[in-house]
Structures are given as C-alpha cells and as structure tokens.
Motif scaffolding. Structure first.
Motif, PDB file in Angstrom:
ATOM      1  N   UNK A 123      20.526 -20.496  50.513  1.00 56.39           N
ATOM      2  CA  UNK A 123      19.739 -21.768  51.067  1.00 56.39           C
ATOM      3  C   UNK A 123      19.224 -22.061  52.165  1.00 56.39           C
ATOM      4  N   UNK A 124      20.769 -22.435  52.745  1.00 53.68           N
ATOM      5  CA  UNK A 124      21.284 -23.465  53.895  1.00 53.68           C
ATOM      6  C   UNK A 124      20.522 -22.291  55.314  1.00 53.68           C
ATOM      7  N   UNK A 125      20.154 -23.702  55.897  1.00 54.12           N
ATOM      8  CA  UNK A 125      20.168 -23.252  57.214  1.00 54.12           C
ATOM      9  C   UNK A 125      20.065 -23.881  57.693  1.00 54.12           C
ATOM     10  N   UNK A 126      21.330 -24.379  59.762  1.00 54.13           N
ATOM     11  CA  UNK A 126      20.583 -25.819  60.408  1.00 54.13           C
ATOM     12  C   UNK A 126      20.186 -25.498  61.567  1.00 54.13           C
ATOM     13  N   UNK A 127      19.237 -26.178  61.454  1.00 57.60           N
ATOM     14  CA  UNK A 127      18.325 -26.793  62.158  1.00 57.60           C
ATOM     15  C   UNK A 127      19.199 -26.668  63.893  1.00 57.60           C
ATOM     16  N   UNK A 128      18.690 -26.717  65.077  1.00 58.19           N
ATOM     17  CA  UNK A 128      19.137 -27.374  66.431  1.00 58.19           C
ATOM     18  C   UNK A 128      18.741 -26.347  67.573  1.00 58.19           C
ATOM     19  N   UNK A 129      19.459 -26.594  68.736  1.00 59.33           N
ATOM     20  CA  UNK A 129      18.783 -25.460  69.895  1.00 59.33           C
ATOM     21  C   UNK A 129      19.907 -24.891  70.182  1.00 59.33           C
TER      22      UNK A 129
ATOM     23  N   UNK B  90      19.487 -31.210  46.368  1.00 57.99           N
ATOM     24  CA  UNK B  90      19.157 -30.734  45.008  1.00 57.99           C
ATOM     25  C   UNK B  90      18.430 -29.138  44.569  1.00 57.99           C
ATOM     26  N   UNK B  91      18.633 -28.121  44.687  1.00 57.10           N
ATOM     27  CA  UNK B  91      17.646 -27.422  43.874  1.00 57.10           C
ATOM     28  C   UNK B  91      17.680 -27.241  42.930  1.00 57.10           C
ATOM     29  N   UNK B 126      20.794 -29.477  53.554  1.00 56.00           N
ATOM     30  CA  UNK B 126      21.669 -29.042  53.217  1.00 56.00           C
ATOM     31  C   UNK B 126      21.553 -28.646  52.376  1.00 56.00           C
ATOM     32  N   UNK B 127      21.035 -27.372  51.161  1.00 53.92           N
ATOM     33  CA  UNK B 127      21.081 -27.021  49.539  1.00 53.92           C
ATOM     34  C   UNK B 127      22.166 -26.702  48.974  1.00 53.92           C
TER      35      UNK B 127
END
Lengths: 138, 138
Positions: A123-129, B90-91, B126-127
């Motif tokens: 479920x986690x996505x690290x956002x950035x450039x 926390x999901x 972060x999930x």
DNA sequence: TTGCGTGCAAAGGTTTTGCATGGCA
DNA sequence: TGCCATGCAAAACCTTTGCACGCAA
C-alpha cells in the motif's frame, strides 16, 4: 478464500506470463490484452478471478496506484519477504520505480521494532522527484 | 499544474470540510454526498476537479487503496511543520502517526544518493498496521 | 459424473469530458 | 467584461456478477 482450485490452462497461462515478467506490474486489462495478442484466448472475467485468487494465495501482490488505471498485479518471486521491494513514484513525470534495496528492508525492520508499526509495502508508495526530472527542471 | 484559480464558494466549502475532518480520509463520492446533506449543493464533477487541483497544490494528499472504492483525499494539516518527519498511517484505525527518526532521515539520504530519487516527505505516507491494532487483532 | 472454472454480456461503480451557464476578479 | 469554474448529463473505464456451458479430477 480457501480453494487452490483446479489447475486449468487459463490459470497456468496467466501465472506463466507473470512469472516471465517478474518485477513488472501489470493491470488486469493489460494482461488480458497481452494474452489475447499472444494467441491465447481468455476472457476478462477469468483474468480478474484468477488474479484475485492468486493474490489471496500470496502468489501475487496486488496494489493500486491510481483509481483510473485500475489495480496492478505482480508476481512475488520470494514470498518469505526477503526480496520485497518498494515503489517510488515521481510526482513530476508520474513514472513508477520499483526498488529492491536492503536499506529499505532495514527500514521496515527498524520501524517495526522501534515504532511498533508494520509497514505494508503493497500500500505504500514513496513520492518525490526522480533523477531525470530533477536534472531537467531548474 | 499552475493555476491557484479563483476563490469560489465551492472550493472553500470543500476545503473547509476537509480541514474540519483532518486526519480522516474521504472519497470524492462520499464528500459530495456529505456536502449535499449539509445543504450545500455541489456537483460531482466540481468535487473531482477541486480535489484534483488541491492535491496538485499539495494542500491535499491523494491515495488509492482499492480500485473499486475509488481514490481517497485527506487534508494535510501543516505543510511547514511536517517537513522534518514522516507519517505512518494505520490502515486499521486510520490513525496518523508523526514520526521523527534518524533512520528515516538516513533512508531519504540513501535513496537520494543511490537511487537519485528525492523523497518528498510532505507527500509520502507509509501505510501499515500500528502496534495497538496488531495487538487487538489475532 | 460432479462440481468448479470459463466466457459472454450486462450491470454497477468511479471518474472524466462536453458544453452552456454563472460568478469571481 | 473576460475568463474560469460550475453543473448536468453522457461517456469512458474498470470491475463484478449471473448464467449456461465446458472441462478437470
């Protein structure tokens, strides 16, 4: 939620495709198109049902980046958790990067141990450039 | 990607609602329903357009858990004060944790150096499942 | 033979788009 | 006054479901 089910041609073909394209995610729509282009006729509903089933069994990982483009599925080579990877998404060019890195794995362990928080990589996505966009822009 | 746009009643109403319900995520559909129930008539398309715009400006955070239920939006309380730490959500109980941690800082440095990717902490969440929920469940 | 899997089409949901109208600056 | 924003409805999508038929065990 339980059945491993029959071993059908379709199920095998779908899994074979995903294994052959490991570490690359694909949507149900795209997968259906690819299989049919390869001359293997398979229905849309079947692909959805198989993917869901395989994901439930832990063979595939399912995650959703964008509601419009739909859910993505991906073959998980090592279910034990050693080879899991994170996703980096560039907010500039929208490219999604798949990164396998011991530093990221270490982070997961650290957060779990010291902060009691179990990160869900699906479920986690690290956002950035990304590097390319940072170079191009200013 | 550029316009801050006009300041309209609708835009204000939408943002006000999200600010009043900080740290809770909501879908575009649900938000539309809520606003109309509160007696403020607003069209679905407008809600989608406003949310997208606010997300582009970094005022809202957008993320998608499930393709079927659609994308969720959430107000980001303090864009300035939150720069120094990461967020864990926390999901299970929807609690948002603010974590300052040298390990997380080190991660940012590592990803930048080795992967050329500059993580934006204000956009990244972060999930996973927090200690309390992990204890309660099974 | 039995019962699950498949495939087609239709249904159900979210999100986007076209276009005329209304409102901010 | 000049545009952008809005709202409605239709369109475009992804995903699920119902049902009859086919196939694995």
């Amino acid at each position: 939620m339980k059945q491993s089910g029959y071993q059908t041609k379709q199920k095998k073909q779908i899994l074979d495709y995903l294994i052959a394209h490991s570490s690359r995610h694909i949507t149900a729509q795209e997968l259906t198109r690819q299989l049919n282009e390869e001359g293997f006729s398979v229905g849309t509903a079947t692909v959805y049902r198989c993917l869901e089933q395989l994901a439930d069994q832990g063979i595939l990982r399912k995650y959703t980046i964008d509601a419009r483009s739909g859910s993505c599925y991906e073959y998980v080579p090592d279910p034990c958790g050693c080879r899991e990877h994170f996703h980096l998404k560039c907010t500039c060019c929208d490219t999604l990067y798949h990164v396998t890195c011991e530093q990221l794995d270490a982070l997961g362990a650290h957060v779990l141990e010291h902060h009691g928080f179990a990160i869900d990589q699906t479920k986690t996505v690290l956002y950035g450039v990304c590097a390319r966009c940072r170079g191009e822009k200013s």
